[in-house]
Enzyme design. Structure first.
Site, mmCIF file in Angstrom:
data_model
loop_
_atom_site.group_PDB
_atom_site.id
_atom_site.type_symbol
_atom_site.label_atom_id
_atom_site.label_comp_id
_atom_site.label_asym_id
_atom_site.label_seq_id
_atom_site.Cartn_x
_atom_site.Cartn_y
_atom_site.Cartn_z
ATOM 1 N N MET A 187 -36.535 -63.515 -21.038
ATOM 2 C CA MET A 187 -37.914 -63.992 -20.917
ATOM 3 C C MET A 187 -38.328 -64.279 -19.480
ATOM 4 O O MET A 187 -39.470 -64.654 -19.239
ATOM 5 C CB MET A 187 -38.083 -65.272 -21.748
ATOM 6 C CG MET A 187 -37.939 -65.065 -23.247
ATOM 7 S SD MET A 187 -39.178 -63.935 -23.928
ATOM 8 C CE MET A 187 -40.682 -64.831 -23.591
ATOM 9 N N ARG A 188 -37.399 -64.104 -18.522
ATOM 10 C CA ARG A 188 -37.758 -64.427 -17.151
ATOM 11 C C ARG A 188 -38.885 -63.530 -16.641
ATOM 12 O O ARG A 188 -39.753 -63.971 -15.881
ATOM 13 C CB ARG A 188 -36.536 -64.321 -16.244
ATOM 14 C CG ARG A 188 -36.836 -64.727 -14.805
ATOM 15 C CD ARG A 188 -35.612 -64.773 -13.925
ATOM 16 N NE ARG A 188 -34.835 -65.969 -14.188
ATOM 17 C CZ ARG A 188 -33.588 -65.957 -14.640
ATOM 18 N NH1 ARG A 188 -32.977 -64.810 -14.867
ATOM 19 N NH2 ARG A 188 -32.933 -67.074 -14.864
ATOM 20 N N ALA A 189 -38.916 -62.273 -17.082
ATOM 21 C CA ALA A 189 -39.965 -61.363 -16.634
ATOM 22 C C ALA A 189 -41.346 -61.858 -17.056
ATOM 23 O O ALA A 189 -42.303 -61.790 -16.278
ATOM 24 C CB ALA A 189 -39.714 -59.961 -17.193
ATOM 25 N N ASP A 198 -31.937 -60.062 -11.051
ATOM 26 C CA ASP A 198 -32.911 -60.719 -11.920
ATOM 27 C C ASP A 198 -33.427 -62.020 -11.317
ATOM 28 O O ASP A 198 -34.469 -62.527 -11.737
ATOM 29 C CB ASP A 198 -32.269 -60.990 -13.291
ATOM 30 C CG ASP A 198 -33.282 -61.430 -14.325
ATOM 31 O OD1 ASP A 198 -34.318 -60.751 -14.461
ATOM 32 O OD2 ASP A 198 -33.049 -62.455 -14.997
#
Length: 667
Positions: free
Chosen positions: A274-276, A193
């Site tokens: 929420m990183r995407a 990720d």
């Protein structure tokens, strides 16, 4: 100095080159993970990127590459005055897979720190990579403790070195680029990720393109400098375009319409966290700047999704990365909304619905008619690997398994299965260091030095420390093992429609092996012989793929399966003598075919017992009448037997089974 292969001379690999260039335009995108088969220019393209990056301004003499416009106030070489500084090329620092912790984060001289109170610090690769590229080839083979350090540095933008109360901190912000061959194993989800983008690369199947690849490579090998000179114009043009895109980037506008598309896409593909969303927003902005635009368009959002989401939508290690482009297009069209320049429409889209439902998978149906083989209570079948062969049964749903471990204490590769003496873990004692001191045992060092202080003329408050006083901390952690599966694929398994449950159990154990960082291997036996379906490898998903396509049928050559497994272990000990093995035999215990099959199986099993190989038998016998043959086989192996039901972690809460133990307890 070796002349690098020019970036613009790389043939094809458009997605790879675009992903690298977007990170050069906007390092905030978060790096690139390049996945693909060997020999596809992964490393060549990454190493060529550094020549295209603009020069960086640094404080003269600073080993930590501080920016002269805003020097790091905590820099170990500081404090620095604000000034013009000097310029140097951007660095690409390569992290070897087998690097030590001190090589990555830096080394602190504990002896001088204790004796003189001096923070003598030698910077590591994280310091060298600050404001540049940190490249990890074969990143999936990186040791867990190095992965943990990378995760910390990537999350905080700084590296901390702490030893017995003495600490050093320095900035460590870098572009993380990794390459890997998925056949050799997958990445931990946490590190996966951390890569902003991912790219799948493969060799072209077009003959003309392959010819051009060979032609350019041969020309480069014959005259690297001359070849690079022929591409100097293209390299300069790309370098200027990167600079122009960086200057334009702050002016790019990410409107509400594009943001809604980004959020809807991430929700539709059910990515975690929420990183995407953030990475997609930064990637779309960089794409617009690279194209020379100040507005983010739907095509930018679509391309950003194709680069930022495939590695984030995997639900388990055996899911193939990728994105359903039809579903992506439907989602973008559904949430296209109005132009960012228009007033918001209160009656516009947003009522609901979420993305379209994923396609339903094939229905399980399966294997219904395997006839029982001779010796299993049914009509006789002819022997041979193809006799009575049934189509491959689908694996049942995997489940969480009990913890299986190898007894004793090993010294193998770091992992999460069995006890081992390691460089990382809880401190269990002290010893004299062999070679360089890496983990100081402070109390033991003081205890060793204390009796000699008067003889050494101590007059001040500090201890007088000599080299002979230093003590290394002895630590205990966990190691990864070789988990070798020996799976019965004979007709006796298919006849009772158990192969689906058996595959589900093995798949569950493979998931457990993935999480515990084991190597795995797969031996199957059926008909009249045994086969090595998968030699020992770190690619657990490769084992799952072989398992899924495994057919059944024929007799049960149990002895052949055990002897084949014994040979696999013998060869593997020569390659990796420190890695201990755990043999998991999945069978109902029957042995048929050939003269004295039961006696032969018993003699083969006793080979494992004589060599004290840890083993467990997963008993697949079912029905009201149970012969207990799997239990007898486990006794011959010197291991234990568990049924399919007992293998589940929730069968008896809190049970942890040692494979050579005999006691069981229920919490």
């Amino acid at each position: 100095m070796t002349t690098p292969f020019p970036f613009t001379a790389v043939v094809g690999q458009d997605d790879l080159r675009l992903a690298l260039l977007l990170n050069a335009v906007s390092p905030a995108v978060g790096g690139v993970l390049v996945r693909g088969e060997k020999g596809t220019a992964k490393s060549t393209a990454v190493r060529a990127l550094s020549a295209l990056l603009p020069e960086v301004a640094v404080v003269p003499g600073c080993r930590f590459s501080c920016d002269p416009a805003s020097p790091d106030p905590s820099c170990p070489d500081g404090p620095h005055e604000v000034g013009p500084g000097a310029h140097r090329p951007a660095r690409m620092v390569e992290l070897p897979v087998g690097a030590s912790e001190d090589r990555l984060v830096g080394a602190l001289d504990i002896e001088r720190a204790l004796a003189e109170g001096v923070k003598a610090f030698e910077p590591g690769l994280l310091a060298d990579a600050h404001r540049g590229i940190l490249y990890v080839d074969e990143v999936n083979l990186l040791h867990d403790h190095l992965v943990d350090l990378l995760l910390d540095a990537a999350a905080m933008g700084a590296s901390y070195v702490e030893r017995e109360g003495v600490s050093v901190r320095h900035a460590a912000r870098f572009l993380l680029v990794g390459t890997m061959n998925p056949e050799e194993g997958e990445l931990r989800p946490q590190l996966l990720d951390r890569f902003g983008l991912t790219v799948e690369v493969a060799a072209s199947r077009e003959p003309d393109q392959r010819v051009e690849v060979v032609r350019r490579r041969l020309a480069y090998d014959d005259d690297p400098a001359g070849f690079a000179a022929r591409w100097a114009g293209e390299e300069a043009a790309v370098r200027q375009r990167i600079v122009a895109a960086r200057e334009l980037l702050p002016q790019v506008r990410l409107g509400d319409g594009a943001l809604r598309q980004i959020a809807a896409t991430c929700a539709a593909f059910e990515v975690d966290g929420m990183r995407a969303d953030i990475v997609m927003a930064r990637t779309a902005t960089a794409l617009a700047a690279w194209a020379g635009r100040t507005d983010v368009l739907a095509e930018d959002v679509r391309q950003a999704a194709l680069l930022a989401l495939p590695h984030r939508r995997r639900r388990n290690p055996f899911d193939a990365p990728g994105l359903d482009e039809d579903k992506l297009d439907r989602t973008l069209e559904e949430f296209s909304g109005e132009s960012p320049d228009d007033d918001p429409d209160p009656d516009g889209p947003g009522g609901g619905g979420g993305g379209p439902a994923p396609d339903a998978g094939p229905q399980g149906g399966g294997d219904t008619g395997a006839r029982p083989e001779e010796g299993d209570g049914g009509e006789p079948q002819p022997s041979g690997a193809g006799a009575g062969e049934q189509p491959a049964a689908r694996a049942a749903e995997p489940f969480r398994t009990k913890a299986l471990s190898v007894p004793g204490i090993g010294e193998g590769a770091a992992g999460r299965r069995s006890r081992a003496r390691t460089e990382h873990g809880r401190t269990t004692g002290a010893r004299r260091p062999r070679g360089a001191l890496t983990k100081l045992h402070l109390a033991a060092t003081v205890q060793a030095a204390a009796p000699h202080q008067r003889a050494r003329g101590r007059s001040g408050p500090g201890l007088v420390i000599r080299r002979d006083d230093l003590r290394q901390a002895a630590r205990e952690g966990r190691e990864g093992n070789l988990v070798l599966f020996v799976v019965d694929a004979s007709g006796s398994m298919a006849a009772r429609q158990r192969m689906s449950a058996v595959k589900g159990a093995v798949l569950s154990l493979l998931l457990d092996a993935y999480q515990r960082r084991d190597k795995v291997g797969l031996v199957t036996f059926r008909g009249s012989a045994a086969d090595v379906a998968l030699p020992p490898t770190s690619s657990v998903d490769a084992a799952a793929a072989r398992l899924e396509s495994l057919p059944t049928g024929g007799r049960t050559p149990l002895a052949a399966g055990l002897l084949k497994a014994h040979e696999v272990l013998r060869v593997e000990r020569l390659r990796d003598p420190a890695r201990r093995a755990l043999v998991v035999v999945v069978t109902d215990g029957r042995a048929t075919g050939g003269p004295e099959p039961v006696a032969l199986a018993g003699r083969a099993a006793r080979l494992f017992a004589a060599e004290q190989v840890a083993s467990v038998v997963v008993d697949c016998e079912s029905g009201p009448v149970r012969l207990g043959l799997a239990g007898q086989l486990a006794a011959e192996l010197g291991g234990t037997a568990v049924t399919l039901d007992e293998l589940r972690a929730d069968a008896i809460a809190g049970l942890v089974k040692d494979v050579q133990g005999t006691s069981r307890r229920a919490a």
